[in-house]
Design a protein around this motif. Structure first.
Motif, PDB file in Angstrom:
ATOM      1  N   LYS A   1       6.076   3.750   1.597  1.00 14.37           N
ATOM      2  CA  LYS A   1       5.097   4.322   2.531  1.00 14.37           C
ATOM      3  C   LYS A   1       3.689   4.236   1.941  1.00 14.37           C
ATOM      4  O   LYS A   1       2.731   3.847   2.635  1.00 14.37           O
ATOM      5  N   SER A   2       3.562   4.576   0.653  1.00 10.38           N
ATOM      6  CA  SER A   2       2.238   4.508   0.017  1.00 10.38           C
ATOM      7  C   SER A   2       1.698   3.083   0.028  1.00 10.38           C
ATOM      8  O   SER A   2       0.509   2.860   0.277  1.00 10.38           O
ATOM      9  N   ASN A   3       2.576   2.120  -0.199  1.00  9.16           N
ATOM     10  CA  ASN A   3       2.133   0.719  -0.163  1.00  9.16           C
ATOM     11  C   ASN A   3       1.703   0.294   1.229  1.00  9.16           C
ATOM     12  O   ASN A   3       0.737  -0.456   1.398  1.00  9.16           O
TER      13      ASN A   3
ATOM     14  N   LEU B   1       2.478   5.555   9.937  1.00  5.67           N
ATOM     15  CA  LEU B   1       2.245   5.912   8.535  1.00  5.67           C
ATOM     16  C   LEU B   1       1.973   7.405   8.328  1.00  5.67           C
ATOM     17  O   LEU B   1       1.779   7.834   7.189  1.00  5.67           O
TER      18      LEU B   1
ATOM     19  N   LYS C   1      12.338   8.517  -3.367  1.00  6.52           N
ATOM     20  CA  LYS C   1      11.104   8.193  -4.085  1.00  6.52           C
ATOM     21  C   LYS C   1      10.682   6.748  -3.835  1.00  6.52           C
ATOM     22  O   LYS C   1       9.495   6.447  -3.708  1.00  6.52           O
TER      23      LYS C   1
ATOM     24  N   LYS D   1      -5.129   0.397   4.585  1.00  6.78           N
ATOM     25  CA  LYS D   1      -6.471   0.729   4.094  1.00  6.78           C
ATOM     26  C   LYS D   1      -7.198  -0.527   3.620  1.00  6.78           C
ATOM     27  O   LYS D   1      -8.389  -0.722   3.906  1.00  6.78           O
TER      28      LYS D   1
ATOM     29  N   ILE E   1       0.486   2.306   3.507  1.00  5.87           N
ATOM     30  CA  ILE E   1      -0.810   2.947   3.743  1.00  5.87           C
ATOM     31  C   ILE E   1      -1.911   2.187   3.014  1.00  5.87           C
ATOM     32  O   ILE E   1      -3.002   1.961   3.549  1.00  5.87           O
ATOM     33  N   GLU E   2      -1.620   1.766   1.770  1.00  8.77           N
ATOM     34  CA  GLU E   2      -2.610   1.022   0.993  1.00  8.77           C
ATOM     35  C   GLU E   2      -2.926  -0.318   1.658  1.00  8.77           C
ATOM     36  O   GLU E   2      -4.072  -0.753   1.689  1.00  8.77           O
TER      37      GLU E   2
ATOM     38  N   GLU F   1       9.016   6.726  -0.613  1.00  9.40           N
ATOM     39  CA  GLU F   1       7.648   7.243  -0.743  1.00  9.40           C
ATOM     40  C   GLU F   1       6.703   6.135  -1.236  1.00  9.40           C
ATOM     41  O   GLU F   1       5.580   5.998  -0.745  1.00  9.40           O
ATOM     42  N   VAL F   2       7.194   5.346  -2.207  1.00  8.40           N
ATOM     43  CA  VAL F   2       6.380   4.229  -2.713  1.00  8.40           C
ATOM     44  C   VAL F   2       6.146   3.208  -1.607  1.00  8.40           C
ATOM     45  O   VAL F   2       5.033   2.692  -1.430  1.00  8.40           O
TER      46      VAL F   2
END
Length: 587
Positions: free
Chosen positions: A410-412, A386, A404, A418, A414-415, A407-408
């Motif tokens: 990847k952000s998901n 990640l 993009k 977390k 990471i979320e 990117e979403v």
């Protein structure tokens, strides 16, 4: 070939033909590759979201199960059943009418707030016992999110509930609610009341609780660890499960996750259906059938709304629950970036021979490289790398849209990572004080006892209980009680040295672990300082009611060398301190 055509025309024609053929071929291959990558990305994303939801639900149910076992074995619950049972017997044969009149009919509080009544003031032994134990169970239900808590004796009498609904003081074997899943939970445990047995019902509508979907988690209560005296039952609302499944982050405009029971009815609300769909909407799809039969997978199909979707599905099993969990998103949304891609490609073909030839060459390279790079990044993200940088330049075309979207994704991811870490932390730490829970200190103590040898320094286990804490809660309110617990936690933490450990195991009870003692007597010196520190420090929080400390000490290897014996020794020593005078320590 084309012998009669002039070279001035033939060469451009050949170049144009090959350029067009190359453009068309490149466009077709690029379309196929991009579609495959988008579908692979959507599959990985759906599976990751499915696993995240499933893990969250399993952790939730496991946490409730551990909480049920802890409180079924606690002295507080055992004493409550014994005292309330004796008070129940004193009421004669009119227990149901008497208690429902006192705590429901004549209760001055509104429906839904009946739990606010602490004492019916009728002078009965039952009301005295209710006054004594009701704050504990009401606080337990509020802190842990249970809708209601039941104490039931061996013959099916509901001795106590927090909510005081119509099922209070009835009998689950021959009363009005004998055919409910609450009665089924009691009956299953009552048939086999062995220590460690538990039964969890599926969610069904429960009439006394406003006909809302509820589940019941039951386990037996024993006196002295042997004599079966009753059943503890938690009533679990479906709102937490529904809130987990309703998280829409990363699901796009058409994605959702749903739970389905063995009756093919939803166990969570759909974001696309109006009104309540729990136990109302039916899902008879191929994915649901496969998941309910124990199969996991990903496939395209028509969903319960008739829409073509990509569906990831898996079974969800916990004790007696056998559900299906499904994450899906519409096919059109997955492939929507390709529409822009096709339009741009068609425009480039019509732009002219020379432009097609030049632009086609650079366009193929310009498209293929970013897609390949994003494919590699997708695979690395799928492998949980990640920290990678999505090094695709800012663009306004379809490749930019794909970047993009990545990117979403990847952000998901990471979320999700977390969220999993936060859930793990919440499962092992007390939310009020921030201290570790019983499981963490038990694991730490088991590790120390297994690796302990005579060459090591002694270490001490201390069982701490705050004196007069219940009086503070009942007199000054739970908010002051919470401040007392947090202040006590800070005092304990300030007393720790490197290698020491403290945990809150429930209510006003703490366990402390002090390592690398020079000698066993040092443990008592530390304990005496803690007693003084608590008495002094808590005066600032509870000035009118003194809160002190009863502390039991067990030293390894002098008192015991295994985890169970050390904790039991410290617990018994704590009770000796309470019986002695309180505000002291004992070993």
């Amino acid at each position: 070939m084309l012998e009669n055509v002039k070279i001035t025309r033939k060469l451009p024609l050949v170049i144009i033909s090959f350029a067009l053929l190359s453009s068309i071929s490149t466009g077709m291959m690029s379309y196929k590759f991009a579609a495959e990558q988008l579908i692979l990305s959507a599959e990985s994303k759906l599976v990751a979201l499915l696993d995240s939801r499933k893990e969250s639900l399993l952790q939730y149910f496991d946490t409730v199960k551990r909480d049920l076992f802890i409180h079924a074995r606690s002295p507080q619950t055992r004493d409550a059943v014994i005292e309330i049972s004796e008070a129940w017997a004193d009421l004669g044969r009119s227990q149901q009418s008497t208690l429902q009149s006192l705590y429901i009919t004549d209760n001055p509080f509104d429906v839904g707030q009946k739990e606010a009544l602490l004492n019916a003031e009728d002078g009965s032994a039952y009301s005295q016992a209710h006054k004594k134990y009701h704050p504990f169970f009401r606080n337990l239900a509020a802190e842990h999110g249970y809708f209601d808590i039941f104490l039931v004796d061996k013959t099916g009498n509901i001795l106590y509930t927090v909510k005081k609904e119509d099922d209070f003081a009835t009998n689950l074997l021959n009363g009005k609610w004998k055919d409910t899943h609450l009665a089924r939970a009691f009956t299953m445990v009552n048939k086999n009341p062995s220590v460690g047995n538990a039964y969890l019902t599926d969610f069904e509508r429960y009439e006394p609780s406003f006909n809302q979907p509820e589940a019941f988690f039951a386990t037996p209560i024993h006196k002295n660890g042997e004599e079966y005296i009753g059943v503890l039952i938690f009533e679990m609302p479906i709102k937490y499960i529904n809130s987990v499944m309703q998280i829409s982050a990363g699901m796009g405009e058409t994605g959702e996750t749903i739970l389905i029971g063995p009756d093919e009815l939803m166990r969570s609300n759909s974001r696309f259906l109006d009104g309540e769909s729990i136990l109302e909407a039916s899902v008879h799809t191929e994915s649901a059938v496969k998941a309910l039969s124990g199969v996991s997978g990903v496939q395209f199909e028509q969903d319960y709304r008739g829409m073509e979707v990509l569906s990831a599905f898996a079974p969800f099993d916990f004790m007696s629950l056998h559900w299906a969990i499904i994450a899906e998103i519409e096919r059109d949304e997955i492939l929507s970036p390709l529409r822009v891609f096709v339009s741009a490609l068609a425009f480039s073909v019509l732009a002219g021979t020379v432009v097609i030839f030049i632009v086609g060459y650079f366009l193929a390279s310009d498209i293929a490289k970013p897609i390949a790079a994003m494919s590699s990044m997708m695979n690395r993200i799928a492998n949980n790398e990640l920290d990678i940088n999505i090094s695709v330049s800012e663009r306004k075309d379809e490749v930019g849209h794909m970047a993009k979207a990545l990117e979403v994704f990847k952000s998901n991811a990471i979320e999700k990572d977390k969220l999993q870490k936060e859930l793990t932390y919440m499962a092992h730490h007390d939310m009020l004080t921030g201290l570790p829970t019983r499981q963490l200190i038990t694991d730490r103590l088991q590790t120390m006892t297994k690796s302990y040898s005579k060459e090591h320094f002694p270490f001490a286990v201390m069982f701490a209980d705050l004196d007069n804490f219940k009086t503070v809660n009942d007199t000054l309110g739970h908010h002051i009680g919470d401040e007392v617990l947090k202040a006590a936690a800070r005092i304990f933490q300030e007393a720790l040295r490197d290698g020491d450990f403290v945990a809150r195991i429930g209510g006003d009870e703490f366990v402390l672990l002090f390592t690398n003692l020079r000698e066993a007597e040092e443990a008592m010196e530390i304990a005496e300082k803690l007693v003084v520190s608590i008495e002094t420090g808590l005066k600032l929080v509870s000035s009118t009611i003194p809160v002190t400390l009863s502390l039991g000490v067990a030293v390894c290897p002098d008192d015991a060398e295994d985890t169970t014996s050390l904790i039991r020794h410290a617990d018994e020593a704590m009770y000796r301190a309470k019986q002695k005078s309180k505000n002291c320590c004992s070993r």
